[in-house]
Each structure stands twice: as structure tokens, then as C-alpha cells.
Enzyme design. Structure first.
Site, short mmCIF file in Angstrom:
data_model
loop_
_atom_site.label_atom_id
_atom_site.label_comp_id
_atom_site.label_asym_id
_atom_site.label_seq_id
_atom_site.Cartn_x
_atom_site.Cartn_y
_atom_site.Cartn_z
N GLY A 4 71.19 17.56 2.43
CA GLY A 4 70.37 17.32 3.52
C GLY A 4 70.88 16.25 4.42
N ALA A 5 71.02 15.10 3.81
CA ALA A 5 71.67 13.88 4.74
C ALA A 5 72.09 13.09 3.83
CB ALA A 5 70.38 13.28 5.43
N MET A 6 73.27 12.13 4.21
CA MET A 6 73.77 11.24 3.57
C MET A 6 74.15 9.85 4.12
SD MET A 6 75.72 10.66 0.74
CE MET A 6 76.15 9.00 0.32
N HIS B 8 64.56 7.63 5.05
CA HIS B 8 64.90 7.71 3.91
C HIS B 8 66.47 7.17 4.28
CE1 HIS B 8 65.82 9.63 -0.30
NE2 HIS B 8 66.97 9.44 0.30
N GLU B 9 67.33 7.68 4.77
CA GLU B 9 68.78 7.08 4.95
C GLU B 9 69.01 5.81 5.27
OE1 GLU B 9 70.21 9.14 3.27
OE2 GLU B 9 69.26 10.92 3.27
N HIS C 135 68.25 3.34 2.57
CA HIS C 135 69.42 3.03 1.78
C HIS C 135 70.47 2.14 2.26
CE1 HIS C 135 68.94 6.18 -1.33
NE2 HIS C 135 68.89 7.20 -0.58
N GLU D 241 67.34 6.50 -5.47
CA GLU D 241 66.76 7.81 -4.60
C GLU D 241 65.07 7.78 -4.56
OE1 GLU D 241 68.18 9.23 -2.48
OE2 GLU D 241 70.25 9.30 -3.26
N1 BES Z 1 72.10 10.23 -1.10
C1 BES Z 1 71.78 11.41 -0.91
C2 BES Z 1 72.57 12.40 -0.47
C3 BES Z 1 72.97 13.26 -1.58
C4 BES Z 1 72.40 14.04 -2.32
C5 BES Z 1 74.37 13.02 -1.86
C6 BES Z 1 72.82 14.58 -3.27
C7 BES Z 1 75.01 13.85 -3.13
C8 BES Z 1 74.10 14.66 -3.68
C9 BES Z 1 70.60 11.33 0.34
O1 BES Z 1 70.03 9.80 0.47
C10 BES Z 1 69.34 11.92 0.11
O2 BES Z 1 68.67 11.66 -0.77
N2 BES Z 1 69.49 13.01 0.81
C11 BES Z 1 68.55 14.18 0.82
C12 BES Z 1 67.47 13.99 1.91
C13 BES Z 1 66.56 13.08 1.65
C14 BES Z 1 65.53 13.05 3.05
C15 BES Z 1 65.63 13.16 0.86
C16 BES Z 1 69.09 15.27 0.36
O3 BES Z 1 70.15 15.38 0.94
O4 BES Z 1 68.30 16.08 -0.16
ZN ZN Z 2 68.65 9.46 -0.77
#
Ligand code: BES
Ligand code: ZN
Length: 859
Positions: A267-269, A303-304, A307, A326
């Protein structure tokens, strides 16, 4: 899995990097890149062998301290060994490499993302983008690709002159290079983990601002869409200082970029200083975006950015502690949005989004403890799941409530300061919080992180004059209602009891199996409520005499408490502990409900029941029941927005219209078709907030022409939000032909791989026939899907969508058989969970079908 697979090992640490000096030259036409890399290393123990990670990279030359180096790859372990002729002395040394790599189309490592430029709509163009978490930095550069092995990075990009080049840090110099290229150098990063490194090359527009501490914040959008970055910019500008104050630590980088990427798997990184997002989680169109999208953008940005401190500044020492990263970010994104956007009443939303899903999943035998040993990358990907995110966030919230805001902040601040630019484990956070609160944080929290599941608290009461004496006992809550064999499992449960006079009348930690507590000043007919606002991660089962006074004042409870009571009653009935007819009665009593979030839970519970009964002869009665419940809300809200609407009213209107369509209200369907035709002929555009609901309702009662119009709208749409809206509607056709058309569309090249699950989900939610078709489709196209999603976690998502929600033992067996013949390790646990849930559904239906049928008929 091959029998000769070597056990996973972490990298040796006798030589570790301190700085990577990296120069990359991507070729956006040939989809390759070349890299020049100088790694400064600290040799801790004399050796002639350096082992680091590398995947799909060819090292063309390597030198170390003047010596030539022999390079050997271990493809399976994704490592490369640099063999030297003589031992390196302890101390600092440098290895220099030249290499080539692939700008792949797998959405991981250094990859290409396809887009079109508004002035050249028929030309496919590509941006170069990175996604390194969890273990794909090794596809862009040979490196020690483990979170514990931190170093600084000096990044240089050599790219066509007219493109935007970005990395974690600010640009320090830019010079022309022959061939129409430029060399862009970026400032040295702080010491950080490889999975947070990022670089991007492509065509982008941007808007920018500064936060109240002077940090430069920019939002990058596709060309021509910079206005759509303004909302996220406003959110980010408020969010950064919120966290800087909350953590009492300045944001350590000079800039914060947020960027929308079109091909994006997650979703986002949270790349440090350069956060990447799916387009629909970042861009907001002032006219064409829904309130729901705005809410989502605020949460994801929250969220991001969290982090940047929790994760980037202090990083988990190994992926076993991923949940902390997370779970924490998921908890605090709500805290942050509650601050920046109080109008969303976001904590109630937390309950329907995170809390309810965590409780549901964690009641299964195939759940897992929050803290779990993980080894190779495939195992790491598997734990980016509901347990890490949702349950993780719930137990942080419980802890926060138990030790109190001040202690929590103090402990958190000292933890972040103590481990800044370093790594930490779960126990390290507990220790800091323990010191701040003087409470046994580790002892209590270990019962929640090291064992799976959670308890149900059974509460019975006895009146004693003006006091109520309660007996409270705990046992594991099991989705099948049978906790035998789990008698010895205990949690240390922070319990709060509320009365009408005092929201925190009693607070204590339940440590044993059972205890009695006296609540003072409670009359014979007064209610008492256990776990107000649902701060604790457990369910409550009241005796009938305790429950009835609560039910009689249900409407006076907070939305969070109404919702909590509803979900517990529902779960107990599903587990066979309570009665499904009682649940239907309780649902029926919500007929005057006005809270959007409570409605979200109602809709989700009604949806589960609908799935259960949709193939039975009482489904018509069930739909009538659902429609009757929805009617007063629709009468109140109507079709059109009013000036007096709150944001939540706006969201509720769209939910109610969607539900009326889903359960087949004839007026809703015909009016939706009428509005759809006016929308298509551009006579009267459907407002963004109700579009998805109206599209779905129109198609559910419509024919191929509506489907074709939707596809035409899709093709014309230039926002991903609009496209995804259409994906979530397209599965609602009820005929064989429409289902086939939808599947064909789903696999056409119109749908980006990351969006395919959304189309399939729309089908599986629509009706039993389309659910069957999706499952058949996945089986028949397994090889294609596996190739297409080669090694990506999106395949696990697809497996989840296509195997969830069935109601027969037969289907569960079939799914198990298929995946035992076609194993896919990253989704193995999901398959087990879904099969367990299917069997529970089948039992539930068998158990309650007749009484439910009778009750529905009597309504
Ligand atoms: N660190 C994650 C991104 C990620 C997710 C990397 C899975 C590798 C594998 C990021 O901080 C995250 O949690 N993204 C969520 C969206 C968030 C708003 C809950 C995602 O990608 O679902
Ligand atoms: Zn995250």
C-alpha cells in the site's frame, strides 16, 4: 520444497559495512542498470572471505584493498561470496565493485513502473522505482541486506537530464554528463538499514511546503496532477511536527518526500525521507475523491511518517520483531489522525477496522503468536499479516491505556533516544516502559505476544446492598466455542469496569483464572460495563442478568461500546456459545443507529450472515430483514448531500446505499440505473461519495450494456481511485455472461497486477456463483498466476481472496487438496485459516439454520 534445501542462516558479521558509496545508471529503455559501488567496511575479525546478499546481479569487477577478488554466487541463499587471496587485517578497508542488474517488472528491488504522460497518451513510459522491504535491496546492490546491519549511504544517480531523480536525502549537486544525461548526487544518509534505502527516476510534478519546524515537505504526483497532492501535503505538514513533539525528537532529515507510484505492490512504504505510495492512497482530487479516500490518505500518511522514527530511526533487530514496527505504526496512525482530523472520530473506526478483524482471526486454531521465529524472506513476507498489524496495534493500545498516556510517552521517548540509529527488540521497549511506569510491562505483555489467541472474560454478578460483587473468569476464546485443552493458558488482562457514575470505577490486572471484585455504589438495576471503549484485547460474556440492563440503555452507550457489544455477541453466537437468533434480534435493535462506524460493523456482521444463508431457502427472508433495518437510515440521509452533513454522515450515506443495493432493494436498483445512465450521458454526474455504491447497484440489476459502460468509464478514467472504484463494482453482475466478462477483464492488460485482487474480491462478495467461479478461475489459471506474480506476496493476497467465505466442508477439502498439490509457502497459513473458517461456517449453518429460518419467517 526441495529436500536438499539448506537451512537459513544469517550473514556472518566478521566484516560489516559502514558506508556504501553507490552510483547507479538506470536504462529505462533496455530495463537494465549498471552500478559502481564502494563499500567501506569494518573488519572485526581477520578473514579472506566476505559474504553479502545479492540477487539477479552480475558483478563485473571486484577489488578489495588492492587484491583481485573471486566472486561466487549462491542463487538459492541470495548471497555472493568475495574470496580474497590473503586475509584482511582488522580495521577499515574498502571493496569496490562494478555490476549490472535488471530493472524488473516484479515491483521489488529496483523495478520499472509503467505510466503514460498526458501529452503522449499512447506511449508507454517507465519510471525506475525501488521497493526494498523486506529483503530486496539485494536486487539493486550487493549489500548486507539485514535490518541489524546498518550503514550510511552516498547515492548518485546518472539519468536523462529531463527526468526527476530522488533519493532518501536532499540533492547536493547536479552536473551534465555526455549523452543528454545528468549526474545527481545526494547527501549522505544517516546510519540506516538497507530496506529503507530508495531512489526514483521519472517524470513527476510536485507541490511543496514546510512544516512548523522548517522541514521541507514535497508531494510528487504524475505529470499534470500536482493539485491532487495538496491534501496529502497538508496532512504531512501537520503530521511531521505532531510526531516530533510526541516523540520529543526532531525529524532527523532535511526533507520529507511523498510520492505516488503507479505499479506498486504494497500500500505504501516508509523509505526514510522518500515514502512511496500507491496512487489511490496519496492523491486526492478535490472534486472526484470520496471522504473515505481522504480518511484513508490521512491514515496511511500518518502510518508511514510514524515509521520515520519508529522503524527507521530505531529498527527491529530481526524480522521476528516486525510486529512491533507495524503494530506500533498502526496504533499511532489513529492517534495522529485523531489529532489532525477529529471529525473522523477515528478511534471508533479503529474498532471496526483493526480490533474486530484481529479478534476474529486470532480465535482460530491456525492463528499464530505475535512474536514468531522467522528465517528466509518468504517467511518474513508471511508475517505482514493481520496479527502483526491489527493485533499488534490492539495490544499496544491496551498497554497505553493500562500504564497511562504520560508513562507511555516518557517510556517511548527514552526508548527512541536510547536506541536511535541502532536496533532494538520487543523486550527493549518493554524495559523502557517498565522503567517509566513502574509497572510489570514485560510480564503482562509477554502473555500477549508470546502466546497466540486471547481470552473471553465471563462475568457474573451478585447484589450486596449498594455493591455489586462480580466474579470474573478467563478462558481462551476459540472460534469453535471449544476451549478444552487450553485450560492452562492464562493472560495477564488489564481490566477496567465502568458504571453509569464512573467510567473507570475499577481497574486491575486479572492474573489468575478467576477472581471476584466489588464494584461500589451500584444499585440493583444499574448496569456495569466491562472493558469500556474496548481498550482491552478480549471478549466479554455477561450473564443474562448483567446483560439485560446494558441492552436496555444500548443507545446511551458510546459508539465504541455499542459496537463492541454487538461484535462480541456476534462472535459468541458464531462459536455456538450464544444464539444466532439473539444476534439477529440485537442487530434489529440497531434500526435507529446513526454512527457510521457502528454501521460498518453491522454491515460486516450482516454480510457474514448473508454469506452463510445465501445458498439457502431463507435468503429472501434474510434480505428483507436487512432491507428493513436499512430503510430508516436511508430515509434520514436520502440520495443527496446536505450542507448540514458531517463527514461521517457522508460516509454513512454511501454505506447505506451500497447495502440497499447489495440486498436487492428494487427502488434502489432502478434509481441507481437511472442515475448511472444520466452519469454516462454526462447529463448529471454521480457525486464521488456514492459512485461506487451506485455503480454496484446498477450492475447488480443490469445487463451487459452497463458492464460495457463501466469498462468505458474505466478506460477513460485517469485516476487510480476511479479505476479501483470500478473494479470493486464490476463483479456485481449476476449472470453467467457478466461473471465471465468480469474475469476476462480482470486478466486483461487493462488491470495492473496489483489491482487484480480488487476485481476478484468484487466477484467473491457478489454471490455464491461468482465466488465459485473465482475459485475455479484460480485453479485453472494457477500456472499463469504463479508466473505473473513470481515471488510476490500479491499471490498470497489472491489466494486469500479466492479461498475465503465458502460454507461447505467439501470446498474446504478441495482447497486443501489443491494447495497440497500446488504448495505456495507464503500463503500456507492463510489457506489453513480460510479452510478452518469455512468449516466453522458449515457447522454454524448446520447448527442454526432451522431456528434462523423460523425466526426470519416470523418477522
Ligand atoms: N512497511 C510497510 C510496507 C510493506 C508491506 C513492505 C509489506 C513490505 C511488505 C508499510 O509501512 C505498511 O505497513 N504499508 C501498509 C499500508 C499501511 C497504511 C497499513 C501496506 O502496504 O499495506
Ligand atoms: Zn507499516
Amino acid at each position: 520444497m526441495a529436500a536438499d534445501k539448506k537451512p537459513f542462516e544469517r550473514l556472518p558479521t566478521d566484516v560489516v559495512p559502514t558506508n556504501y558509496k553507490l552510483e547507479l545508471r538506470p536504462d529505462l529503455k533496455l530495463f537494465k542498470f549498471t552500478g559502481t559501488l564502494d563499500i567501506t567496511m569494518d573488519v572485526k575479525k581477520s578473514t579472506n572471505r566476505i559474504v553479502l546478499n545479492s540477487a539477479e546481479i552480475e558483478i563485473t569487477s571486484a577489488k578489495c584493498g588492492g587484491q583481485d577478488v573471486t566472486v561466487t554466487y549462491d542463487v538459492e541463499a541470495e548471497t555472493v561470496t568475495l574470496q580474497l587471496t590473503s586475509d584482511l587485517a582488522v580495521g577499515e578497508t574498502t571493496v569496490s565493485m562494478e555490476y549490472t542488474g535488471i530493472l524488473n517488472d516484479q515491483m521489488r528491488g529496483f523495478y520499472r513502473s509503467k505510466y503514460t504522460h498526458p501529452d503522449f497518451p499512447n506511449e508507454e513510459r517507465y519510471a525506475g522505482v525501488t521497493q526494498f522491504e523486506a529483503a530486496d535491496a539485494r536486487r539493486a546492490l550487493p549489500c548486507w541486506d539485514e535490518p541489524l546491519i546498518k550503514a550510511s549511504f552516498d547515492v548518485t544517480l546518472i539519468v536523462p537530464k529531463d527526468l526527476v531523480a530522488l533519493s532518501n536525502m536532499n540533492e547536493t549537486s547536479c552536473e551534465d554528463v555526455e549523452g543528454g544525461l545528468k549526474r545527481v548526487m545526494f547527501a549522505r544518509t544517516p546510519i540506516m538499514s538497507t530496506y529503507l534505502l530508495a531512489f526514483i527516476v521519472g517524470e513527476f510534478d510536485h507541490v511543496e511546503g514546510r512544516d512548523s519546524n522548517g522541514v521541507l515537505v514535497r508531494v510528487f504526483t504524475p505529470t499534470g496532477k500536482k493539485e491532487n497532492g495538496q491534501y496529502a501535503l497538508d496532512v504531512a505538514v501537520k503530521t511531521l511536527p505532531f510526531y516530533a513533539t510526541y516523540f520529543d525528537i526532531k525529524y532527523p532529515l532535511p526533507k520529507m518526500d511523498l510520492i505516488a507510484i503507479q505499479d506498486f505492490a504494497a500500500g505504501a512504504m516508509e523509505n526514510w525521507g522518500l515514502v512511496t505510495y500507491r496512487e489511490r492512497l496519496l492523491l486526492v482530487d478535490p472534486v472526484n475523491s470520496s471522504a473515505f479516500t481522504k480518511q484513508l490518505v490521512a491514515l496511511v500518511v500518518g502510518h508511514e511518517i510514524a515509521h520515520q522514527w519508529f522503524g527507521n530511526l530505531v529498527t527491529m533487530e530481526w524480522w521476528t520483531h516486525l510486529w512491533l514496527n507495524e503494530g506500533f505504526a498502526t496504533w499511532i496512525e489513529y492517534l495522529c489522525v485523531d489529532h489532525t482530523h477529529p471529525e473522523f472520530e477515528i478511534w471508533t473506526n479503529f474498532l471496526s477496522r483493526e480490533y474486530a478483524s484481529a479478534l476474529n482471526l486470532d480465535a482460530l486454531d491456525n492463528s499464530h503468536p505475535i512474536e514468531i521465529e522467522v528465517g528466509p524472506p518468504s517467511e518474513v513476507e508471511e508475517i505482514f499479516d493481520t496479527i502483526s498489524y491489527a493485533k499488534g496495534s490492539c495490544i499496544i493500545r491496551m498497554l497505553h491505556d493500562w500504564i497511562g498516556t504520560e508513562n507511555f510517552r516518557t517510556g517511548l521517548g527514552s526508548y527512541l533516544k536510547k536506541f536511535a540509529y541502532k536496533n532494538a527488540k520487543t523486550e527493549d521497549l518493554w524495559a523502557s516502559l517498565e522503567e517509566a511506569s513502574k509497572k510489570p510491562v514485560a510480564t503482562v505483555m509477554n502473555t500477549w505476544t508470546k502466546q497466540m489467541g486471547y481470552p473471553v472474560l465471563t462475568v457474573e454478578g451478585k447484589q450486596d446492598g449498594n455493591n455489586r460483587i462480580l466474579t470474573i473468569s478467563q478462558k481462551k476464546f476459540c472460534a469453535n466455542g471449544d476451549s478444552s485443552g487450553h485450560e492452562s493458558v492464562l493472560w495477564q488482562v488489564p481490566v477496567t469496569i465502568a458504571t453509569s457514575k464512573n467510567p473507570t470505577a475499577v481497574k486491575f490486572v486479572l492474573e489468575s483464572q478467576s477472581t471476584t471484585v466489588t464494584v461500589e455504589g451500584v444499585g440493583q438495576d444499574d448496569w456495569i460495563l466491562v472493558n469500556p471503549s474496548r481498550q482491552g484485547f478480549y471478549r466479554v460474556s455477561y450473564s443474562a442478568t448483567l446483560l439485560s440492563p446494558i441492552l436496555s440503555i444500548l443507545g446511551q452507550l458510546s459508539a465504541q461500546d455499542r459496537l463492541g457489544l454487538l461484535n462480541d455477541t456476534f462472535a459468541l453466537a458464531r462459536a455456538g456459545v450464544g444464539s444466532t437468533v439473539d444476534v439477529l434480534r440485537l442487530i434489529g435493535s440497531f434500526i435507529s443507529e446513526t454512527s457510521y462506524t457502528v454501521w460498518e460493523s453491522l454491515a460486516s456482521n450482516i454480510g457474514s450472515l448473508a454469506r452463510l444463508f445465501s445458498s439457502t431457502d431463507c435468503y429472501e427472508d434474510f434480505k428483507r430483514f436487512a432491507l428493513k433495518l436499512l430503510t430508516p437510515s436511508f430515509a434520514r440521509l436520502g440520495w443527496d448531500s446536505k450542507d448540514t452533513d458531517s463527514t461521517l454522515d457522508t460516509m454513512l450515506r454511501s454505506l447505506v446505499i451500497g447495502q440497499l443495493g447489495r440486498y436487492g432493494d428494487p427502488d434502489m436498483i432502478s434509481e441507481s440505473k437511472r442515475r448511472f445512465s444520466d452519469h454516462v450521458s454526462e447529463k448529471d454526474a454521480i457525486p464521488a461519495d456514492i459512485k461506487s455504491a451506485v455503480f454496484s447497484a446498477a450492475l447488480s440489476g443490469g445487463d451487459e450494456s452497463i458492464f460495457d459502460h463501466l469498462v468505458a468509464l474505466h478506460d477513460k478514467a485517469d485516476s487510480n481511485e476511479e479505476k479501483v472504484r470500478i473494479y470493486s463494482s464490476l463483479g456485481n453482475g449476476k449472470t453467467e455472461t457478466l461473471i465471465t466478462k468480469c474475469l476476462d477483464f480482470a486478466t486483461s492488460d487493462k488491470v495492473r497486477p496489483q489491482d487484480l485482487p480488487a476485481v476478484l474480491m468484487s466477484l467473491t462478495r457478489s454471490c455464491p456463483d461468482s465466488r465459485e467461479r473465482v475459485w475455479k478461475f484460480v485453479q485453472e489459471n494457477w500456472t499463469m498466476l504463479k508466473d505473473r506474480y513470481n515471488g510476490q506476496f500479491l499471490l498470497a493476497r489472491m489466494i486469500d481472496v479466492s479461498t475465503a467465505g465458502f460454507v461447505s466442508e467439501e470446498r474446504a477439502g478441495e482447497i486443501e487438496k489443491f494447495f497440497s498439490e500446488n504448495p505456495w509457502p507464503v500463503a500456507a497459513r492463510i489457506v489453513k485459516q480460510n479452510c478452518e473458517a469455512i468449516r466453522l461456517n458449515a457447522k454454524w449453518l448446520q447448527r442454526d439454520r432451522d431456528i434462523v429460518k423460523e425466526w426470519l419467517a416470523s418477522q
